[in-house]
Design an enzyme around this catalytic site. Structure first.
Site, PDB file in Angstrom:
ATOM      1  N   CYS A   1      19.560  -5.032 -45.757  1.00 52.14           N
ATOM      2  CA  CYS A   1      19.071  -5.918 -46.604  1.00 52.14           C
ATOM      3  C   CYS A   1      20.106  -6.871 -46.301  1.00 52.14           C
ATOM      4  O   CYS A   1      20.865  -6.695 -46.745  1.00 52.14           O
ATOM      5  CB  CYS A   1      18.690  -5.418 -48.512  1.00 52.14           C
ATOM      6  SG  CYS A   1      18.158  -6.362 -49.156  1.00 52.14           S
TER       7      CYS A   1
ATOM      8  N   TYR B   1      25.043  -6.459 -54.781  1.00 49.33           N
ATOM      9  CA  TYR B   1      24.342  -5.456 -54.149  1.00 49.33           C
ATOM     10  C   TYR B   1      23.046  -5.857 -53.752  1.00 49.33           C
ATOM     11  O   TYR B   1      22.205  -6.712 -54.341  1.00 49.33           O
ATOM     12  CB  TYR B   1      24.193  -4.114 -54.859  1.00 49.33           C
ATOM     13  CG  TYR B   1      23.865  -4.030 -55.447  1.00 49.33           C
ATOM     14  CD1 TYR B   1      22.903  -3.888 -55.793  1.00 49.33           C
ATOM     15  CD2 TYR B   1      24.097  -4.173 -56.916  1.00 49.33           C
ATOM     16  CE1 TYR B   1      22.152  -3.731 -57.011  1.00 49.33           C
ATOM     17  CE2 TYR B   1      23.816  -4.209 -58.278  1.00 49.33           C
ATOM     18  CZ  TYR B   1      22.594  -3.766 -58.115  1.00 49.33           C
ATOM     19  OH  TYR B   1      21.968  -3.118 -59.710  1.00 49.33           O
ATOM     20  N   CYS B   2      22.306  -5.193 -52.999  1.00 50.17           N
ATOM     21  CA  CYS B   2      20.899  -5.548 -52.670  1.00 50.17           C
ATOM     22  C   CYS B   2      20.233  -4.194 -52.745  1.00 50.17           C
ATOM     23  O   CYS B   2      20.526  -3.036 -53.102  1.00 50.17           O
ATOM     24  CB  CYS B   2      19.962  -6.283 -51.565  1.00 50.17           C
ATOM     25  SG  CYS B   2      21.116  -6.756 -50.068  1.00 50.17           S
ATOM     26  N   ARG B   3      19.150  -4.097 -51.733  1.00 54.12           N
ATOM     27  CA  ARG B   3      18.217  -2.897 -51.321  1.00 54.12           C
ATOM     28  C   ARG B   3      19.108  -1.716 -51.049  1.00 54.12           C
ATOM     29  O   ARG B   3      18.800  -0.788 -50.654  1.00 54.12           O
ATOM     30  CB  ARG B   3      17.021  -3.597 -50.526  1.00 54.12           C
ATOM     31  CG  ARG B   3      15.780  -4.561 -51.683  1.00 54.12           C
ATOM     32  CD  ARG B   3      15.128  -5.135 -51.035  1.00 54.12           C
ATOM     33  NE  ARG B   3      14.358  -5.538 -51.989  1.00 54.12           N
ATOM     34  CZ  ARG B   3      13.430  -6.940 -51.023  1.00 54.12           C
ATOM     35  NH1 ARG B   3      13.296  -7.168 -50.302  1.00 54.12           N
ATOM     36  NH2 ARG B   3      12.766  -7.550 -51.880  1.00 54.12           N
TER      37      ARG B   3
ATOM     38  N   VAL C   1      21.029  -0.212 -53.690  1.00 53.82           N
ATOM     39  CA  VAL C   1      19.975   0.803 -54.189  1.00 53.82           C
ATOM     40  C   VAL C   1      19.359   2.538 -53.732  1.00 53.82           C
ATOM     41  O   VAL C   1      19.651   3.379 -53.840  1.00 53.82           O
ATOM     42  CB  VAL C   1      19.107   0.707 -54.768  1.00 53.82           C
ATOM     43  CG1 VAL C   1      17.656   1.386 -55.601  1.00 53.82           C
ATOM     44  CG2 VAL C   1      19.254  -0.347 -56.104  1.00 53.82           C
TER      45      VAL C   1
END
Length: 215
Positions: free
Chosen positions: A176, A170-172, A200
């Site tokens: 993303c 996962y990332c932003r 996030v």
């Protein structure tokens, strides 16, 4: 009618009418950031970032903290992330096909994104969770138990990723591409990697994930 109230709501609408300012809000949903940090992460010039932040601050969407001569910016609250996500969801409904994948294809990269996506929290049980954002963003708040390997160091640290478990990256947030790039890299190395279709930004907006901060 309370015209002042309408005007203030319109001011917020005007503040978020810029794609560049939305990008800055997404970065601030990850962690408190300085102007220099936001400039480096976004690729925008320092003067441009500073001007955008003043608009966001004037609309009450961001707050500041001074540390000596340096000013740090943060979201005014999780409802700002919620506003972003609500706008994104509305755009997906009225602009069919809008997604991070479409954005990647439209960017001229010519790549076909074949990375399988994980779309719900329920799908990640028993998986190895990997956060590929920059380290300071991970430290400010990450999925509980997730490991941290920033994308720019993943190729040299690929040996740290388990090969006997499903790996979810996962990332932003949905727009993303870090997670997709990381999952693509790992799948090329024979690792059973998937990318989260949220991150996030969405978790801060919904409160569904109790993000963990580290010192």
């Amino acid at each position: 009618m309370n015209r002042d109230a309408y005007a203030h709501v319109a001011r917020i609408g005007k503040a978020i009418s810029s794609g560049n300012r939305l990008e800055l809000l997404e970065l601030l949903a990850q962690a408190e950031q300085s102007v220099d940090s936001l400039s480096r992460l976004s690729g925008m010039g320092v003067t441009t970032v500073s001007a955008h932040l003043q608009v966001l601050k004037g609309a009450g969407l961001v707050r500041t903290r001074r540390d000596g001569t340096r000013i740090h910016y943060r979201l005014a609250g999780p409802e700002v992330a919620g506003l972003f996500v609500a706008m994104k969801n509305m755009a997906a409904r009225v602009l069919p096909g809008l997604s991070a994948i479409d954005g990647e294809k439209d960017s001229g990269s010519g790549r076909d994104d074949s990375v399988p996506l994980i779309r719900t929290i329920e799908e990640i049980r028993e998986a190895y969770m990997l956060d590929v954002r920059p380290a300071h963003e991970y430290q400010a708040g990450h999925y509980p138990g997730a490991a941290s390997i920033p994308l720019d160091g993943l190729a040299s640290r690929i040996g740290e990723v388990p090969r006997d478990r499903r790996v979810i990256v996962y990332c932003r947030g949905e727009f993303c591409l870090l997670a997709r790039d990381a999952a693509r890299l790992m799948r090329g190395q024979g690792i059973d990697a998937y990318a989260m279709d949220e991150g996030v930004l969405e978790w801060r907006a919904s409160g569904d994930v109790d993000l963990t901060a580290t010192a």
